[in-house]
Design a protein around this motif. Structure first.
Motif, PDB file in Angstrom:
ATOM      1  N   ARG A  52       0.832  -1.212   0.000  1.00 28.94           N
ATOM      2  CA  ARG A  52       0.000   0.000   0.000  1.00 28.94           C
ATOM      3  C   ARG A  52       0.862   1.256   0.000  1.00 28.94           C
ATOM      4  NH1 ARG A  52      -3.547  -0.873   4.832  1.00 28.94           N
ATOM      5  NH2 ARG A  52      -3.109   1.320   5.040  1.00 28.94           N
ATOM      6  N   TRP A  53       1.943   1.244   0.782  1.00 34.09           N
ATOM      7  CA  TRP A  53       2.816   2.412   0.866  1.00 34.09           C
ATOM      8  C   TRP A  53       3.514   2.679  -0.468  1.00 34.09           C
ATOM      9  CZ3 TRP A  53       8.235   3.043   0.738  1.00 34.09           C
ATOM     10  CH2 TRP A  53       8.679   4.315   1.105  1.00 34.09           C
ATOM     11  N   THR A  54       4.041   1.641  -1.102  1.00 34.57           N
ATOM     12  CA  THR A  54       4.729   1.851  -2.382  1.00 34.57           C
ATOM     13  C   THR A  54       3.753   2.354  -3.444  1.00 34.57           C
ATOM     14  OG1 THR A  54       4.487  -0.486  -2.992  1.00 34.57           O
ATOM     15  CG2 THR A  54       6.568   0.181  -1.986  1.00 34.57           C
ATOM     16  N   THR A  55       2.528   1.874  -3.409  1.00 37.60           N
ATOM     17  CA  THR A  55       1.513   2.356  -4.353  1.00 37.60           C
ATOM     18  C   THR A  55       1.188   3.823  -4.076  1.00 37.60           C
ATOM     19  OG1 THR A  55       0.584   0.138  -4.552  1.00 37.60           O
ATOM     20  CG2 THR A  55      -0.822   1.970  -5.236  1.00 37.60           C
TER      21      THR A  55
ATOM     22  N   GLY B 154      10.558  -3.545   6.929  1.00 34.56           N
ATOM     23  CA  GLY B 154      10.205  -3.516   5.525  1.00 34.56           C
ATOM     24  C   GLY B 154      11.352  -2.914   4.735  1.00 34.56           C
ATOM     25  N   VAL B 155      11.681  -3.532   3.622  1.00 32.62           N
ATOM     26  CA  VAL B 155      12.743  -3.010   2.760  1.00 32.62           C
ATOM     27  C   VAL B 155      12.184  -2.891   1.348  1.00 32.62           C
ATOM     28  CG1 VAL B 155      15.058  -3.364   1.830  1.00 32.62           C
ATOM     29  CG2 VAL B 155      14.540  -4.079   4.169  1.00 32.62           C
TER      30      VAL B 155
ATOM     31  N   GLU C 296      16.432   4.370  -7.479  1.00 26.91           N
ATOM     32  CA  GLU C 296      17.085   5.529  -6.874  1.00 26.91           C
ATOM     33  C   GLU C 296      17.379   5.382  -5.387  1.00 26.91           C
ATOM     34  OE1 GLU C 296      13.922   5.959  -8.420  1.00 26.91           O
ATOM     35  OE2 GLU C 296      14.905   6.195 -10.355  1.00 26.91           O
ATOM     36  N   GLN C 297      16.516   4.686  -4.641  1.00 23.08           N
ATOM     37  CA  GLN C 297      16.601   4.679  -3.184  1.00 23.08           C
ATOM     38  C   GLN C 297      16.369   3.289  -2.605  1.00 23.08           C
ATOM     39  OE1 GLN C 297      17.802   7.915  -2.149  1.00 23.08           O
ATOM     40  NE2 GLN C 297      16.251   7.873  -0.572  1.00 23.08           N
ATOM     41  N   VAL C 298      16.855   3.129  -1.381  1.00 22.44           N
ATOM     42  CA  VAL C 298      16.514   1.977  -0.547  1.00 22.44           C
ATOM     43  C   VAL C 298      15.798   2.536   0.673  1.00 22.44           C
ATOM     44  CG1 VAL C 298      17.394   0.079   0.857  1.00 22.44           C
ATOM     45  CG2 VAL C 298      18.519   0.651  -1.301  1.00 22.44           C
ATOM     46  N   TYR C 299      14.640   1.996   0.963  1.00 19.50           N
ATOM     47  CA  TYR C 299      13.852   2.406   2.121  1.00 19.50           C
ATOM     48  C   TYR C 299      13.871   1.261   3.125  1.00 19.50           C
ATOM     49  CZ  TYR C 299      12.114   5.765  -1.285  1.00 19.50           C
ATOM     50  OH  TYR C 299      12.018   6.742  -2.242  1.00 19.50           O
TER      51      TYR C 299
ATOM     52  N   PHE D  27       4.551   4.350   9.783  1.00 19.07           N
ATOM     53  CA  PHE D  27       5.953   4.029   9.539  1.00 19.07           C
ATOM     54  C   PHE D  27       6.805   4.993  10.355  1.00 19.07           C
ATOM     55  CE2 PHE D  27       5.412   2.156   4.997  1.00 19.07           C
ATOM     56  CZ  PHE D  27       4.609   1.171   5.515  1.00 19.07           C
ATOM     57  N   ASN D  28       7.573   4.468  11.286  1.00 18.48           N
ATOM     58  CA  ASN D  28       8.424   5.292  12.145  1.00 18.48           C
ATOM     59  C   ASN D  28       9.889   5.113  11.772  1.00 18.48           C
ATOM     60  OD1 ASN D  28       6.232   6.141  13.724  1.00 18.48           O
ATOM     61  ND2 ASN D  28       6.330   4.274  14.935  1.00 18.48           N
TER      62      ASN D  28
END
Length: 179
Positions: free
Chosen positions: A28-31, A54-55, A60-63, A74-75
């Motif tokens: 849901r977050w990536t969407t 969660g990874v 461009e980025q790694v979350y 998400f903290n």
């Protein structure tokens, strides 16, 4: 034996539930962020059965996102440059035999590039083998403090970290595991 079996079944069920919830939240977050993940997954957090990490890796980025079963927000998200970014030295490091083996094994790779003229140092590591304190939750942090009382460096140890050294022309010089 029956009680132990029931406890084990409950623990495993909690783990499956927690993983499913974490993956759903990440999706849901990536969407919502309109990200196109190259890699996405959830990692169980040691010492804390109610938490996952969660990874999400994009071009461009790694979350790196601590997730709690009972907290939907998400903290303390960490972001890093993508290991697949357009850095010619990182790309060459991935092309070495050592880099290819590392890439095959690493589920959530990170790559850093530093230059110590005339050499370029590429450090590859996998987020699976790191546990940020903030991802542990209160129980995990409490257990971590107990562990650190006996071995202060335990949680800061780096494992499965590969250093690849290239010269100025991008030619392979050396590869070694560092700790």
């Amino acid at each position: 034996n029956l009680i132990a079996t029931i406890i084990l079944a409950l623990y495993l069920s909690l783990g499956f539930l927690n993983h499913g919830v974490a993956m759903h939240r990440l999706q849901r977050w990536t969407t919502a962020q309109q990200l196109q993940p190259l890699v996405m997954g959830a990692i169980p957090v040691p010492l804390s059965p109610l938490h996952q990490r969660g990874v999400v890796i994009t071009q461009e980025q790694v979350y790196d996102i601590p997730l709690s079963l009972f907290t939907p927000r998400f903290n303390a998200m960490h972001t890093y440059p993508s290991p697949f970014r357009e850095d010619p030295y990182i790309q060459k490091a991935w092309q070495t035999p050592e880099g290819q083996i590392f890439r095959w094994f690493a589920r959530f790779p990170l790559a850093t590039h530093t230059q110590n003229s005339p050499l370029h140092r590429i450090v590859l590591h996998d987020l699976r083998f790191e546990t940020p304190q903030e991802s542990l939750g209160w129980l995990g942090r409490w257990v971590a403090r107990l562990i650190e009382a006996h071995d202060p460096e335990l949680l800061d140890r780096k494992v499965f970290v590969l250093e690849i050294v290239l010269n100025q022309d991008g030619k392979f010089q050396q590869a070694r595991f560092v700790h």
